[in-house]
Design an enzyme around this catalytic site. Structure first.
Site, PDB file in Angstrom:
ATOM      1  CG  ASP A  10      -1.946  36.622 -20.024  1.00  0.00           C
ATOM      2  OD1 ASP A  10      -3.051  36.466 -20.584  1.00  0.00           O
ATOM      3  OD2 ASP A  10      -1.033  35.769 -20.049  1.00  0.00           O
ATOM      4  CG  ASP A 131      -4.611  25.537 -17.877  1.00  0.00           C
ATOM      5  OD1 ASP A 131      -4.868  25.773 -19.075  1.00  0.00           O
ATOM      6  OD2 ASP A 131      -5.034  26.230 -16.938  1.00  0.00           O
TER       7      ASP A 131
END
Length: 244
Positions: A10, A131
């Site tokens: 990330d 998500d």
């Protein structure tokens, strides 16, 4: 069936970080050389990598492009990229660079035709991010929560030809609480699209469990913090996954 293990990188401000519950203010920095981190994963046997431009997810366009390019240039396997990819030009640009698959989240909810067209033109290369926060789809870097349920969102793309669904339980992400295996498997059984598990993987036990559900449609698992904190050995995880 073999489970794919995706080590995660990330990116925030060009650094390798992990967030807690998707909160940019709760970032832990693990390094400032993303390409070097990618090579460490490759050395451990990883053939797939999941990269997220966190800044891009909030901005709606690429922010950490230089770091992504450095990763793609050095990692010998397949790179899956998400974060702020919301236009056809962005999709094509990443494929031209060498990214193997792109993950589309916010745009999948707001502009489903973009996903359908891209899945048709780039078969096997489009992943839809689903998500979830309390069962509903979260967007814009998980900052907003829609009124669309995870299953309803997934079913919108059953006939679109997308490669996979990336399911993340936002409430567990980066917290090492354990992946929401039950919800992941339920989603995989509810749709005909392969599902990638993500969010909160804490150790090798979850790799064992998810590997057993590869036949139910669980294609892979993304893990980040557990690797960086030493709670999960990547080589061991890959061995378990390949023995599924």
């Amino acid at each position: 069936m073999t489970l794919i293990v995706f080590p995660a990188i990330d990116l925030k401000g060009g650094q390798v970080v992990r967030l807690a519950e998707g909160d940019m203010a709760r970032a832990t920095v693990y390094g400032d050389d993303p390409a070097a981190q990618a090579m460490l994963f490759a050395d451990a046997g990883a053939e797939h990598l999941h990269v997220v431009d966190l800044d891009g997810a909030f901005a709606g366009a690429s922010v950490n492009g230089e770091a992504v390019r450095s990763i793609v240039a050095r990692f010998p396997g397949r790179v899956q990229l998400g974060g702020g990819i919301r236009t056809r030009a962005a999709i094509e640009g990443w494929f031209d660079l060498g990214v193997a698959r792109v993950v589309i989240g916010t745009a999948a909810l707001e502009n489903p035709d973009l996903v359908r067209d891209a899945a048709r033109d780039f078969p096997g290369a489009i992943v839809v991010a689903v998500d979830a926060r309390d069962g509903f789809v979260a967007t814009k870097g998980w900052a907003d929560v829609s009124t669309v349920t995870v299953t309803d969102m997934a079913r919108r793309f059953e006939d679109a030809g997308v490669a996979a669904l990336l399911f993340t339980d936002v409430g567990r992400d980066g917290l090492l609480k354990g992946c929401n295996v039950e919800a992941t498997v339920d989603l995989a059984r509810a749709v005909r699209i392969p599902v990638i598990a993500s969010g909160g993987v804490a150790g090798i036990d979850e790799i064992h469990v998810l590997a057993r559900h590869a036949r139910d449609g669980v294609e892979g698992v993304i893990t980040g913090r557990a690797l960086y904190d030493g709670r999960l050995d990547l080589a061991e995880a890959l061995a378990v996954a390949r023995g599924a």
